[in-house]
Design an enzyme around this catalytic site. Sequence first.
Site, short mmCIF file in Angstrom:
data_model
loop_
_atom_site.label_atom_id
_atom_site.label_comp_id
_atom_site.label_asym_id
_atom_site.label_seq_id
_atom_site.Cartn_x
_atom_site.Cartn_y
_atom_site.Cartn_z
N LYS A 214 0.84 -1.20 0.00
CA LYS A 214 0.00 0.00 0.00
C LYS A 214 0.88 1.25 0.00
O LYS A 214 0.68 2.16 -0.78
CB LYS A 214 -0.93 -0.04 1.22
CG LYS A 214 -1.85 1.15 1.31
CD LYS A 214 -2.83 1.03 2.47
CE LYS A 214 -3.58 2.34 2.62
NZ LYS A 214 -4.57 2.31 3.69
N GLU A 220 10.58 -4.45 4.60
CA GLU A 220 10.73 -5.84 4.18
C GLU A 220 10.44 -5.98 2.68
O GLU A 220 11.17 -6.64 1.94
CB GLU A 220 9.75 -6.74 4.96
CG GLU A 220 10.05 -6.86 6.44
CD GLU A 220 9.35 -5.80 7.27
OE1 GLU A 220 9.00 -4.72 6.74
OE2 GLU A 220 9.16 -6.05 8.48
N GLY A 279 -4.79 -1.97 5.00
CA GLY A 279 -3.99 -3.09 4.53
C GLY A 279 -4.64 -4.44 4.78
O GLY A 279 -4.71 -5.30 3.90
N ARG A 280 -5.15 -4.64 6.00
CA ARG A 280 -5.72 -5.95 6.34
C ARG A 280 -7.13 -6.14 5.77
O ARG A 280 -7.74 -7.18 5.98
CB ARG A 280 -5.68 -6.15 7.85
CG ARG A 280 -6.32 -5.03 8.66
CD ARG A 280 -5.97 -5.14 10.13
NE ARG A 280 -6.46 -4.01 10.92
CZ ARG A 280 -5.81 -2.86 11.08
NH1 ARG A 280 -4.66 -2.66 10.47
NH2 ARG A 280 -6.33 -1.90 11.83
N GLU A 365 -4.69 -7.02 14.69
CA GLU A 365 -4.20 -5.68 14.33
C GLU A 365 -5.34 -4.67 14.43
O GLU A 365 -5.12 -3.49 14.67
CB GLU A 365 -3.59 -5.68 12.92
CG GLU A 365 -2.69 -4.49 12.66
CD GLU A 365 -1.84 -4.62 11.39
OE1 GLU A 365 -0.63 -4.90 11.50
OE2 GLU A 365 -2.39 -4.43 10.29
N HIS A 396 -5.00 -33.69 17.16
CA HIS A 396 -3.90 -34.53 17.64
C HIS A 396 -2.76 -33.68 18.17
O HIS A 396 -1.63 -34.16 18.30
CB HIS A 396 -3.43 -35.45 16.51
CG HIS A 396 -4.50 -36.40 16.09
ND1 HIS A 396 -4.71 -37.61 16.70
CD2 HIS A 396 -5.49 -36.27 15.16
CE1 HIS A 396 -5.75 -38.22 16.14
NE2 HIS A 396 -6.24 -37.42 15.20
N LYS A 521 9.23 -0.69 14.26
CA LYS A 521 9.74 -0.32 12.94
C LYS A 521 10.78 0.78 13.06
O LYS A 521 11.84 0.74 12.45
CB LYS A 521 8.60 0.24 12.06
CG LYS A 521 7.70 -0.76 11.41
CD LYS A 521 6.78 -0.03 10.43
CE LYS A 521 5.58 -0.86 10.03
NZ LYS A 521 4.60 -0.13 9.25
O1 F6P Z 1 3.19 -3.03 9.78
C1 F6P Z 1 1.82 -3.19 9.64
C2 F6P Z 1 1.34 -2.85 8.27
O2 F6P Z 1 1.23 -1.49 8.13
C3 F6P Z 1 0.04 -3.56 7.99
O3 F6P Z 1 -1.04 -2.90 8.49
C4 F6P Z 1 0.09 -3.69 6.52
O4 F6P Z 1 -0.82 -4.63 6.06
C5 F6P Z 1 1.52 -4.09 6.32
O5 F6P Z 1 2.23 -3.32 7.27
C6 F6P Z 1 2.08 -3.88 4.95
O6 F6P Z 1 2.01 -2.55 4.53
P1 F6P Z 1 2.20 -2.14 3.03
O7 F6P Z 1 1.11 -2.75 2.23
O8 F6P Z 1 2.14 -0.64 3.01
O9 F6P Z 1 3.55 -2.62 2.57
#
Ligand code: F6P
Length: 558
Positions: A214, A220, A279-280, A365, A396, A521
Amino acid sequence: MSEPSSPPRPGLTQLPAWQALKAHAEAVRGTHLRDLFAADPGRGERLSAEGAGLYLDYSKNRVTDETLRLLLQLVRETGVEARRGAMLAGERINLTENRAVLHTALRAPRGGTVMVDGQNVVPDVQEVLDRMGAFADRVRGGTWLGATGRPIRNIVNIGIGGSDLGPVMAYEALKFYSDRRLTLRFVSNVDGTDLVEKTRDLDPEETLFIVSSKTFTTQETMANAKSARAWLLAGLVNLPDENTAVARHFVAVSTNAAEVERFGIDTANMFGFWDWVGGRYSMDSAIGLSLMVAIGPAGFRDMLAGFHEMDEHFRTAPLEQNLPVLLAVLGVWYRDFFGAQTHAVLPYDQYLASFPAYLQQLDMESNGKHVTLEGQMVDYDTGPVVWGQPGTNGQHAFYQLIHQGTTLIPCDFLGFCQTLNPLVTPDGPPHHDLLMANVFAQTEALAFGKSRERVEAEGVDADLSPHRVFEGNRPTNTLLADRLTPHTLGALIALYEHKVFVQGAIWNINSFDQWGVELGKVLAGKIVPELEPGTEPDLKHDSSTNTLIRRYRARRAE
Ligand code: F6P
């Protein structure tokens, strides 16, 4: 921050319904599900509801009619319906980020109207869906060619959190419907192992990366995207110019065109969405592009129709029959009046193996918050720990604790009446009957247990009998659908989205921000340069963090 659309309400625990529930919880705490069922032979049918192809049996919950009446009174007193209206009308209910919350617009039918800041956003949504469809068709049809002229066969989604969990979960869930000639991979972890292992057997000439983010600034994802670009360029035989290679092998899904361009991806190959999609809550936006490539545009639209049907159910069904509302209030009941710390989601379908992991982000979240919308510390519990695994594997592993442990774990059992893979054992019953027998058996055992009298009547020694007793009275919901289809999956996801919404509204928290992920972060950003080889940095952390960093620096492989 803009002002909320309604005046602050009294504290949750001061509301008449909350007070009444508190007293009522004490009165019914000792009541056993055995007694509730014995007193009402029709309970199993009566305490059920249906919507968007999902059947919910909530009769095996520790509730009476009075409990349900009070819980729904709580929904009314907390203004959930008005808040739902505000969300669906595009009000900026995400106060701390000053944003509307309109994932429901992503699945509004073509020709629909959803207004944000005086503008109908449905045509924009449909335009992106159409562009995604054209792209997916080209990849699926073998006409999207890599830089060396070979058709794309491998699609690697790079993203994390909401830009990964939804697409992975839905791709796995709908694998039955996917084009098996294509290989789909999902890279999320900044641990290099993830990218290395997911690409080691892929041919760069036939591989396309979808960089999903987003913000397009997530550490990452950006690290993985850069390393993927390096992997691609190193692996292309007869490398054309770099820009052509990237243009043919990278597309982006983002709200941030400037950053996409800076990365070097042509914005013509970018699929957008909007800041009113969290995002979620984004797997049905362009973030679902990898899924659309896998199952095709028609399957994706079928999934959106399932989402929309559940949205409509949530918007219009009376509270007493409203699936998200019922799941939400039952969750509040156990969390706030029985002290349940966790909630298990147990899908009896191998395709839904990643559904609990997806729900963890959606729920935790969203509702892992400790202050109200007005910034006051809450004096009640909010979101539970959500966890689970597909049945029957969990049986199990950890079900022992659910049956006989000392902590109350409300569970959702998910099952389907028809399997997609009707396998019959050579000399026994169909696998699916074996599977579903376990759903019914587990919820029965959890609810009714096995008394000491029954254990001893079976001839078990007095010494052993305490170990063989099942108290029962352990609550479950059972969700049954006919068949796992894109439509059913859409309805199921929307069900949980709205459940989380209702709980957040009751708890008066902001389910749509995630400030809790920020501190880590920021600190990681500060520590990265401190790990660089060279002169020892002047570490200014606490003694634990300093020692750990020094040990890592001393032993890291150069
Ligand atoms: O660190 C949490 C977050 O902001 C989530 O809410 C989101 O889904 C994820 O990181 C990834 O964010 P992006 O889509 O901006 O890379």
